[in-house]
Design a protein around this motif. Structure first.
Motif, PDB file in Angstrom:
ATOM      1  N   GLY A   1      -4.207  24.717  -7.382  1.00 41.41           N
ATOM      2  CA  GLY A   1      -5.460  24.785  -6.637  1.00 41.41           C
ATOM      3  C   GLY A   1      -5.779  23.510  -5.866  1.00 41.41           C
ATOM      4  O   GLY A   1      -4.890  22.888  -5.285  1.00 41.41           O
ATOM      5  N   PRO A   2      -7.064  23.116  -5.874  1.00 39.77           N
ATOM      6  CA  PRO A   2      -7.471  21.945  -5.088  1.00 39.77           C
ATOM      7  C   PRO A   2      -6.791  20.650  -5.551  1.00 39.77           C
ATOM      8  O   PRO A   2      -6.594  19.734  -4.749  1.00 39.77           O
ATOM      9  CB  PRO A   2      -8.982  21.852  -5.287  1.00 39.77           C
ATOM     10  N   TRP A   3      -6.419  20.575  -6.819  1.00 39.89           N
ATOM     11  CA  TRP A   3      -5.728  19.375  -7.305  1.00 39.89           C
ATOM     12  C   TRP A   3      -4.341  19.260  -6.688  1.00 39.89           C
ATOM     13  O   TRP A   3      -3.892  18.166  -6.340  1.00 39.89           O
ATOM     14  CB  TRP A   3      -5.630  19.379  -8.835  1.00 39.89           C
ATOM     15  N   LEU A   4      -3.664  20.386  -6.536  1.00 32.50           N
ATOM     16  CA  LEU A   4      -2.353  20.376  -5.892  1.00 32.50           C
ATOM     17  C   LEU A   4      -2.495  20.029  -4.409  1.00 32.50           C
ATOM     18  O   LEU A   4      -1.677  19.286  -3.866  1.00 32.50           O
ATOM     19  CB  LEU A   4      -1.651  21.730  -6.069  1.00 32.50           C
ATOM     20  N   VAL A   5      -3.534  20.531  -3.769  1.00 26.66           N
ATOM     21  CA  VAL A   5      -3.795  20.176  -2.369  1.00 26.66           C
ATOM     22  C   VAL A   5      -4.014  18.666  -2.254  1.00 26.66           C
ATOM     23  O   VAL A   5      -3.495  18.013  -1.343  1.00 26.66           O
ATOM     24  CB  VAL A   5      -5.003  20.964  -1.811  1.00 26.66           C
ATOM     25  N   THR A   6      -4.759  18.097  -3.191  1.00 22.36           N
ATOM     26  CA  THR A   6      -4.986  16.646  -3.209  1.00 22.36           C
ATOM     27  C   THR A   6      -3.658  15.898  -3.335  1.00 22.36           C
ATOM     28  O   THR A   6      -3.426  14.905  -2.636  1.00 22.36           O
ATOM     29  CB  THR A   6      -5.929  16.258  -4.367  1.00 22.36           C
ATOM     30  N   ALA A   7      -2.789  16.390  -4.207  1.00 23.27           N
ATOM     31  CA  ALA A   7      -1.476  15.760  -4.372  1.00 23.27           C
ATOM     32  C   ALA A   7      -0.710  15.771  -3.054  1.00 23.27           C
ATOM     33  O   ALA A   7      -0.082  14.777  -2.680  1.00 23.27           O
ATOM     34  CB  ALA A   7      -0.682  16.472  -5.470  1.00 23.27           C
ATOM     35  N   TRP A   8      -0.755  16.884  -2.329  1.00 21.83           N
ATOM     36  CA  TRP A   8      -0.039  16.982  -1.057  1.00 21.83           C
ATOM     37  C   TRP A   8      -0.651  16.075   0.001  1.00 21.83           C
ATOM     38  O   TRP A   8       0.074  15.494   0.817  1.00 21.83           O
ATOM     39  CB  TRP A   8       0.004  18.437  -0.573  1.00 21.83           C
ATOM     40  N   VAL A   9      -1.973  15.941  -0.002  1.00 20.12           N
ATOM     41  CA  VAL A   9      -2.630  15.038   0.958  1.00 20.12           C
ATOM     42  C   VAL A   9      -2.207  13.596   0.686  1.00 20.12           C
ATOM     43  O   VAL A   9      -1.879  12.843   1.620  1.00 20.12           O
ATOM     44  CB  VAL A   9      -4.168  15.198   0.890  1.00 20.12           C
TER      45      VAL A   9
ATOM     46  N   LEU B   1       0.839  -1.206   0.000  1.00 18.46           N
ATOM     47  CA  LEU B   1       0.000   0.000   0.000  1.00 18.46           C
ATOM     48  C   LEU B   1       0.870   1.250   0.000  1.00 18.46           C
ATOM     49  O   LEU B   1       0.601   2.203  -0.725  1.00 18.46           O
ATOM     50  CB  LEU B   1      -0.933  -0.010   1.206  1.00 18.46           C
ATOM     51  N   LYS B   2       1.962   1.218   0.785  1.00 15.16           N
ATOM     52  CA  LYS B   2       2.891   2.348   0.824  1.00 15.16           C
ATOM     53  C   LYS B   2       3.450   2.643  -0.559  1.00 15.16           C
ATOM     54  O   LYS B   2       3.494   3.787  -1.000  1.00 15.16           O
ATOM     55  CB  LYS B   2       4.025   2.033   1.815  1.00 15.16           C
ATOM     56  N   THR B   3       3.845   1.583  -1.259  1.00 20.55           N
ATOM     57  CA  THR B   3       4.403   1.741  -2.601  1.00 20.55           C
ATOM     58  C   THR B   3       3.374   2.365  -3.543  1.00 20.55           C
ATOM     59  O   THR B   3       3.694   3.278  -4.311  1.00 20.55           O
ATOM     60  CB  THR B   3       4.885   0.387  -3.139  1.00 20.55           C
ATOM     61  N   LEU B   4       2.147   1.890  -3.475  1.00 25.25           N
ATOM     62  CA  LEU B   4       1.080   2.429  -4.327  1.00 25.25           C
ATOM     63  C   LEU B   4       0.820   3.903  -4.018  1.00 25.25           C
ATOM     64  O   LEU B   4       0.764   4.736  -4.931  1.00 25.25           O
ATOM     65  CB  LEU B   4      -0.204   1.610  -4.150  1.00 25.25           C
ATOM     66  N   VAL B   5       0.694   4.229  -2.734  1.00 22.02           N
ATOM     67  CA  VAL B   5       0.394   5.623  -2.353  1.00 22.02           C
ATOM     68  C   VAL B   5       1.574   6.537  -2.691  1.00 22.02           C
ATOM     69  O   VAL B   5       1.375   7.664  -3.155  1.00 22.02           O
ATOM     70  CB  VAL B   5      -0.020   5.709  -0.865  1.00 22.02           C
ATOM     71  N   GLN B   6       2.801   6.047  -2.498  1.00 20.31           N
ATOM     72  CA  GLN B   6       3.970   6.832  -2.912  1.00 20.31           C
ATOM     73  C   GLN B   6       3.917   7.116  -4.407  1.00 20.31           C
ATOM     74  O   GLN B   6       4.152   8.251  -4.838  1.00 20.31           O
ATOM     75  CB  GLN B   6       5.272   6.085  -2.615  1.00 20.31           C
ATOM     76  N   ALA B   7       3.638   6.088  -5.203  1.00 20.91           N
ATOM     77  CA  ALA B   7       3.615   6.256  -6.659  1.00 20.91           C
ATOM     78  C   ALA B   7       2.538   7.250  -7.071  1.00 20.91           C
ATOM     79  O   ALA B   7       2.778   8.114  -7.926  1.00 20.91           O
ATOM     80  CB  ALA B   7       3.393   4.907  -7.340  1.00 20.91           C
ATOM     81  N   VAL B   8       1.364   7.153  -6.464  1.00 18.70           N
ATOM     82  CA  VAL B   8       0.283   8.097  -6.801  1.00 18.70           C
ATOM     83  C   VAL B   8       0.669   9.508  -6.374  1.00 18.70           C
ATOM     84  O   VAL B   8       0.508  10.468  -7.145  1.00 18.70           O
ATOM     85  CB  VAL B   8      -1.054   7.657  -6.160  1.00 18.70           C
ATOM     86  N   GLY B   9       1.209   9.653  -5.162  1.00 15.37           N
ATOM     87  CA  GLY B   9       1.614  10.972  -4.681  1.00 15.37           C
ATOM     88  C   GLY B   9       2.689  11.597  -5.551  1.00 15.37           C
ATOM     89  O   GLY B   9       2.602  12.768  -5.933  1.00 15.37           O
ATOM     90  N   ILE B  10       3.701  10.819  -5.888  1.00 13.51           N
ATOM     91  CA  ILE B  10       4.773  11.320  -6.753  1.00 13.51           C
ATOM     92  C   ILE B  10       4.219  11.668  -8.123  1.00 13.51           C
ATOM     93  O   ILE B  10       4.519  12.739  -8.669  1.00 13.51           O
ATOM     94  CB  ILE B  10       5.921  10.293  -6.855  1.00 13.51           C
ATOM     95  N   GLY B  11       3.414  10.778  -8.674  1.00 13.08           N
ATOM     96  CA  GLY B  11       2.822  11.037  -9.990  1.00 13.08           C
ATOM     97  C   GLY B  11       2.028  12.331 -10.010  1.00 13.08           C
ATOM     98  O   GLY B  11       2.147  13.133 -10.951  1.00 13.08           O
ATOM     99  N   LEU B  12       1.235  12.550  -8.974  1.00 11.95           N
ATOM    100  CA  LEU B  12       0.452  13.789  -8.908  1.00 11.95           C
ATOM    101  C   LEU B  12       1.350  15.016  -8.800  1.00 11.95           C
ATOM    102  O   LEU B  12       1.074  16.053  -9.410  1.00 11.95           O
ATOM    103  CB  LEU B  12      -0.522  13.737  -7.730  1.00 11.95           C
ATOM    104  N   LEU B  13       2.443  14.898  -8.033  1.00 10.25           N
ATOM    105  CA  LEU B  13       3.358  16.043  -7.904  1.00 10.25           C
ATOM    106  C   LEU B  13       4.141  16.308  -9.184  1.00 10.25           C
ATOM    107  O   LEU B  13       4.583  17.434  -9.414  1.00 10.25           O
ATOM    108  CB  LEU B  13       4.305  15.841  -6.723  1.00 10.25           C
ATOM    109  N   VAL B  14       4.310  15.291 -10.006  1.00  7.19           N
ATOM    110  CA  VAL B  14       4.975  15.493 -11.303  1.00  7.19           C
ATOM    111  C   VAL B  14       4.074  16.308 -12.233  1.00  7.19           C
ATOM    112  O   VAL B  14       4.552  17.133 -13.010  1.00  7.19           O
ATOM    113  CB  VAL B  14       5.353  14.132 -11.937  1.00  7.19           C
TER     114      VAL B  14
END
Length: 182
Positions: free
Chosen positions: A144-152, A126-139
């Motif tokens: 706005g709210p999408w960037l806030v979602t990436a940080w969450v 799960l950690k690997t999946l959430v890391q990948a999603v978080g990194i992908g979103l930050l890339v």
């Protein structure tokens, strides 16, 4: 040695510098090149899921794959974290924390290898999946709210990184206190 699972692992390794070139193109903040970097990162992450499934389900597990797969994973995640921090899009402390955990758990796995392999836990996956999603979103060039979602999502990844790291250490200590499995 070369089978479809290993070929995907090699492809993931080769995608790391391609991803970095796209991430840093146009000073690292051009929307088009960031989207290209996201696509490359996503393809590389998908190959991680595919190579493991192929290897396990079709008897393609090899020494090369067992060694190269985690190296490819760490190279991709590490490159992405360091790249994002260099661009000012991710705090350095997050990068250092995640990389220290990854390196520490890898060293721990090698240290207790004589007693058996420490398998990836559900939390680790799960950690690997959430890391990948978080990194992908930050890339991605989000605002706005999408960037806030990436940080969450990235904050959740940091919490999972710490919790699963502690869990792995506690499991290894418990195994060391138990009978030798070799």
């Amino acid at each position: 040695m070369i089978n479809p699972a290993n070929a995907l692992t090699v492809m993931r390794l080769l995608l790391v510098p391609v991803f970095l070139l796209a991430l840093f193109a146009e000073d690292g903040h051009d929307a088009k090149t960031r989207i290209a970097a996201f696509v490359i990162f996503t393809v590389a992450i998908i190959t991680d899921r595919l190579d493991g499934a192929l290897a396990r389900n079709y008897g393609m597990v090899t020494e090369f794959g067992t060694l190269a797969d985690p190296i490819a994973d760490k190279a991709l995640i590490g490159a992405a974290l360091i790249g994002l921090s260099m661009l000012g899009d991710l705090w350095w402390w997050v990068t250092v924390l995640v990389l220290a955990r990854e390196i520490g758990i890898t060293v721990l796995r090698f240290a207790v290898l004589h007693r058996g392999v420490i398998p990836a836990s559900r939390g680790g996956k799960l950690k690997t999946l959430v890391q990948a999603v978080g990194i992908g979103l930050l890339v991605l060039p989000l605002t706005g709210p999408w960037l806030v979602t990436a940080w969450v999502v990235m904050a959740a990844a940091v919490v999972l990184t710490v919790v699963t790291g502690v869990d792995y250490v506690m499991s290894a200590v418990a195994d060391l206190r138990g009978p030798d499995r070799s």
